[in-house]
Write an enzyme that holds these catalytic residues in place. Sequence first.
Site: not given
Ligand code: NAD
Ligand code: UGA
Length: 331
Positions: A172
């Site tokens: 990823y």
């Molecule tokens: P999410 O899965 O809730 O939202 C992503 C949305 O994108 C989904 O609703 C999906 O249907 C849509 N999608 C995916 N591929 C598509 C495509 N080809 N065309 C149109 N729609 C599409 O995810 P999120 O957690 O809200 O993440 C949003 C963005 O932020 C992502 O780019 C993710 O990599 C980035 N991000 C998230 C986190 C986090 O902690 N949630 C951290 C770092 C980066």
């Molecule tokens: C999150 C998002 O899911 C990614 O999409 C994003 O890109 C990433 O942050 C980011 O910062 O870039 P992550 O940090 O793994 O990834 O977030 P969580 O899924 O909330 O996990 C946080 C921590 O909890 C990790 O250490 C994970 O191993 C742990 N975890 C997660 C558990 O111990 N148990 C679980 O059931 C889920």
Amino acid sequence: MGLVMGHMVVTACAGFIGSHLTDRLLADGHAVVGIDSFEDCYPRAMKEANLAGARANPAFTLHEANILDLAAEAAPGGPGPGEGAEGSALAALLRGSACVYHLAAQPGVRASWGSSFEVYARHNVLATQQLLEACGAAQVPKVIYASSSSVYGDQDELPLHENMVPRPRSPYGVTKLAGEHLCGLYHANRGLDTVALRFFTVYGPRQRPDMAFYKFISAMLEGREIVIYGDGAQTRDFTYVDDIVEGLVLAQSAPPGALMNLGGGNRVSLAEAIATLGEVMGVQPRLAVRPVEAGDVRDTWADVECARALIAYSPTWSLSAGLLAEVARFA
Ligand code: NAD
Ligand code: UGA
């Protein structure tokens, strides 16, 4: 430089972060065009609920479609203004917009191994390249890309800052870094004004159900054990979703080609975060320890000086206040 007039485009408008951003832009008085393909990595009903407020707003238009399909389709209503990207349905949606927020992606670090990598490559790399082509063709004045702390991997020093050499530890992370590089390329070679923001573990209401706090809250509400991967000493810079949305709004005035971290200023160990969540919920967490998952990094901690200097980013949410808000609106 201020923004030119025009609508805002949000890809991933039905997702966790994209739906909050959409609500904020609408509240700020913008017309918003949302694009989302409602991928089935989590239930459609959750995404419908995320969008309920926006859908009730006449300033919001939803296009339920995959970016790759829109890029391959000709613009509706006969021949477009040109061949290829210029004449595509995607370029037609983007033309005249003030800013394109590109958040669409297949998220999730731990699920990106094996055969699922193809899905990550398609949504995170190919779709980003097609979107940038269409932005160029439609002469979009600003493109803001959601990158990720996962591009850093495990570094020797903390906090993580933008001039470190990225070393993703998950497939990823590799795809999110490729998206960043594509933004840099289209900026340097095509003159597109792109900005990449590295979000650090975002949480809050509407959080994705594969993420830690969502799973922990469900487990505690249902009296189940919390499954933790590893010893709980791993650290994360947890960022409340409103802080990220504020950063996304501020990034409209970021300099062309900028790249910056958006963290929350709440770096804690997972064990500390679980203890805080237990206090917020008034529940004594019960833990089930599992091995560390492949792709997880040990520590994250954002240096946000660059975002502070470039866009006056200053996160305000404490972890306990943010967790209280997530629990209070947990569906
Ligand atoms: P999410 O899965 O809730 O939202 C992503 C949305 O994108 C989904 O609703 C999906 O249907 C849509 N999608 C995916 N591929 C598509 C495509 N080809 N065309 C149109 N729609 C599409 O995810 P999120 O957690 O809200 O993440 C949003 C963005 O932020 C992502 O780019 C993710 O990599 C980035 N991000 C998230 C986190 C986090 O902690 N949630 C951290 C770092 C980066
Ligand atoms: C999150 C998002 O899911 C990614 O999409 C994003 O890109 C990433 O942050 C980011 O910062 O870039 P992550 O940090 O793994 O990834 O977030 P969580 O899924 O909330 O996990 C946080 C921590 O909890 C990790 O250490 C994970 O191993 C742990 N975890 C997660 C558990 O111990 N148990 C679980 O059931 C889920």
